[in-house]
Scaffold this motif. Sequence first.
Motif, PDB file in Angstrom:
ATOM      1  N   ARG A 156       0.845  -1.096   0.062  1.00  0.00           N
ATOM      2  CA  ARG A 156       0.020   0.025  -0.114  1.00  0.00           C
ATOM      3  C   ARG A 156       0.775   1.356   0.032  1.00  0.00           C
ATOM      4  N   LYS A 157       1.918   1.405   0.856  1.00  0.00           N
ATOM      5  CA  LYS A 157       2.767   2.407   0.911  1.00  0.00           C
ATOM      6  C   LYS A 157       3.690   2.489  -0.360  1.00  0.00           C
ATOM      7  N   ALA A 158       3.959   1.506  -0.964  1.00  0.00           N
ATOM      8  CA  ALA A 158       4.486   1.517  -2.231  1.00  0.00           C
ATOM      9  C   ALA A 158       3.597   1.826  -3.505  1.00  0.00           C
ATOM     10  N   GLY A 159       2.493   1.771  -3.261  1.00  0.00           N
ATOM     11  CA  GLY A 159       1.451   2.106  -4.258  1.00  0.00           C
ATOM     12  C   GLY A 159       1.360   3.783  -4.052  1.00  0.00           C
ATOM     13  N   GLU A 160       1.146   4.226  -2.900  1.00  0.00           N
ATOM     14  CA  GLU A 160       1.000   5.600  -2.484  1.00  0.00           C
ATOM     15  C   GLU A 160       2.302   6.428  -3.192  1.00  0.00           C
ATOM     16  N   GLU A 161       3.501   5.868  -2.970  1.00  0.00           N
ATOM     17  CA  GLU A 161       4.557   6.426  -3.368  1.00  0.00           C
ATOM     18  C   GLU A 161       4.757   6.515  -4.782  1.00  0.00           C
ATOM     19  N   ILE A 162       4.237   5.420  -5.552  1.00  0.00           N
ATOM     20  CA  ILE A 162       4.183   5.475  -7.018  1.00  0.00           C
ATOM     21  C   ILE A 162       3.175   6.270  -7.548  1.00  0.00           C
ATOM     22  N   LYS A 163       1.918   6.371  -6.731  1.00  0.00           N
ATOM     23  CA  LYS A 163       1.050   7.583  -7.069  1.00  0.00           C
ATOM     24  C   LYS A 163       1.322   8.834  -7.095  1.00  0.00           C
ATOM     25  N   GLN A 164       2.327   9.011  -6.084  1.00  0.00           N
ATOM     26  CA  GLN A 164       2.656  10.565  -5.827  1.00  0.00           C
ATOM     27  C   GLN A 164       3.802  10.806  -6.791  1.00  0.00           C
ATOM     28  N   LEU A 165       4.670   9.833  -7.138  1.00  0.00           N
ATOM     29  CA  LEU A 165       5.689  10.063  -8.371  1.00  0.00           C
ATOM     30  C   LEU A 165       5.093  10.093  -9.655  1.00  0.00           C
ATOM     31  N   SER A 166       4.145   9.439  -9.721  1.00  0.00           N
ATOM     32  CA  SER A 166       3.187   9.596 -11.094  1.00  0.00           C
ATOM     33  C   SER A 166       2.408  11.220 -11.128  1.00  0.00           C
ATOM     34  N   GLU A 167       1.993  11.608 -10.068  1.00  0.00           N
ATOM     35  CA  GLU A 167       1.657  12.922 -10.244  1.00  0.00           C
ATOM     36  C   GLU A 167       2.460  13.965 -10.240  1.00  0.00           C
ATOM     37  N   LYS A 168       3.793  13.745  -9.485  1.00  0.00           N
ATOM     38  CA  LYS A 168       4.951  14.797  -9.683  1.00  0.00           C
ATOM     39  C   LYS A 168       5.088  14.699 -11.121  1.00  0.00           C
ATOM     40  N   ALA A 169       5.368  13.627 -11.937  1.00  0.00           N
ATOM     41  CA  ALA A 169       5.723  13.384 -13.305  1.00  0.00           C
ATOM     42  C   ALA A 169       4.751  14.087 -14.269  1.00  0.00           C
ATOM     43  N   THR A 170       3.446  13.989 -13.933  1.00  0.00           N
ATOM     44  CA  THR A 170       2.321  14.466 -14.648  1.00  0.00           C
ATOM     45  C   THR A 170       2.335  16.044 -14.490  1.00  0.00           C
ATOM     46  N   ASN A 171       2.579  16.424 -13.352  1.00  0.00           N
ATOM     47  CA  ASN A 171       2.705  17.909 -13.007  1.00  0.00           C
ATOM     48  C   ASN A 171       3.902  18.564 -13.939  1.00  0.00           C
ATOM     49  N   MET A 172       4.920  17.940 -13.953  1.00  0.00           N
ATOM     50  CA  MET A 172       6.157  18.389 -14.670  1.00  0.00           C
ATOM     51  C   MET A 172       5.913  18.545 -15.826  1.00  0.00           C
ATOM     52  N   GLN A 173       5.203  17.198 -16.502  1.00  0.00           N
ATOM     53  CA  GLN A 173       4.846  17.328 -17.733  1.00  0.00           C
ATOM     54  C   GLN A 173       4.092  18.519 -18.269  1.00  0.00           C
ATOM     55  N   LYS A 174       3.150  18.715 -17.470  1.00  0.00           N
ATOM     56  CA  LYS A 174       1.886  19.786 -17.757  1.00  0.00           C
ATOM     57  C   LYS A 174       2.857  20.962 -17.718  1.00  0.00           C
ATOM     58  N   ASP A 175       3.844  21.192 -16.744  1.00  0.00           N
ATOM     59  CA  ASP A 175       4.611  22.299 -16.889  1.00  0.00           C
ATOM     60  C   ASP A 175       5.431  22.691 -17.857  1.00  0.00           C
ATOM     61  N   TYR A 176       6.073  21.780 -18.210  1.00  0.00           N
ATOM     62  CA  TYR A 176       6.597  21.744 -19.695  1.00  0.00           C
ATOM     63  C   TYR A 176       6.039  22.026 -20.950  1.00  0.00           C
ATOM     64  N   ILE A 177       4.652  21.471 -20.980  1.00  0.00           N
ATOM     65  CA  ILE A 177       3.805  21.717 -22.096  1.00  0.00           C
ATOM     66  C   ILE A 177       3.626  23.132 -22.119  1.00  0.00           C
TER      67      ILE A 177
END
Length: 254
Positions: free
Chosen positions: A128-149
């Motif tokens: 569960r903790k690993a899933g939450e960490e992966i979700k947080q990393l995914s959200e950060k990556a998505t936010n960075m991608q949005k910033d780049y776009i």
Amino acid sequence: MNTLDKQQRLQELLLELARPETKITGQNLEQYIFRLQDIYEADFRHLYSGVFGVITSIDADDASELARLQENIQTLHTASVSWLEEKRGHVSEDFCHRLEKLYDHVNLDISRINYTQEIANRMEEKNRKAGEEIKQLSEKATNMQKDYITILGIFSSIVITFVAGMVFSSSVLSNIDKVSIYRLTFVMLMIALLLFNLLNLLLDFIRRVNQRGVPTQSNGKKQAGSVIAGINVILFIMLAVDLVAWLWYWHRFG
């Protein structure tokens, strides 16, 4: 009675002792001890695999029944040892020894099941903790991608507008003495209208990409749409006025 029959009777007795309504008291204590003596006579040895099968089936139905079984087996073992010391009920030392092994096997299997469940819970928590960490990393990556776009989109919009404005200005200045003021104004307004709406389309696309999956503020969106519509209306009015003036001038001066 053969060994298989006794093994079957023992398993049925264990299932009975695991029931929530089964409670060893002074009234039924002798009955259960006599039933166990009858099973363990003639050097009967219970099968560990049979005991384990009963324990797992009880755990699959209701884990709380394991505590009931453990409590009842302990009560019977303690009473048998007490009867042996008191020389009561024809309880032999060999019977107490075999009952002690049964009690030990039951406790061992219950401990293993509890330990296995504890490990499973730990693994589930880690997953569960690993899933939450992966979700947080995914959200950060998505936010960075949005910033780049967003950055690239704004840069592209600025470059397109700047280049188009330069070309437009050069074209207007180079042909300012070749056409009438009305025609030149009409062309200028048309190009300005096209560039303005093109820039708005690019910025709106950037806004949609950047706000995907995020609730939008309807008030701000309506205000921006009202401003864009107002500027378009003004440009269209200016085009209409210029066209009317052009037609009037052409009709009067030919």
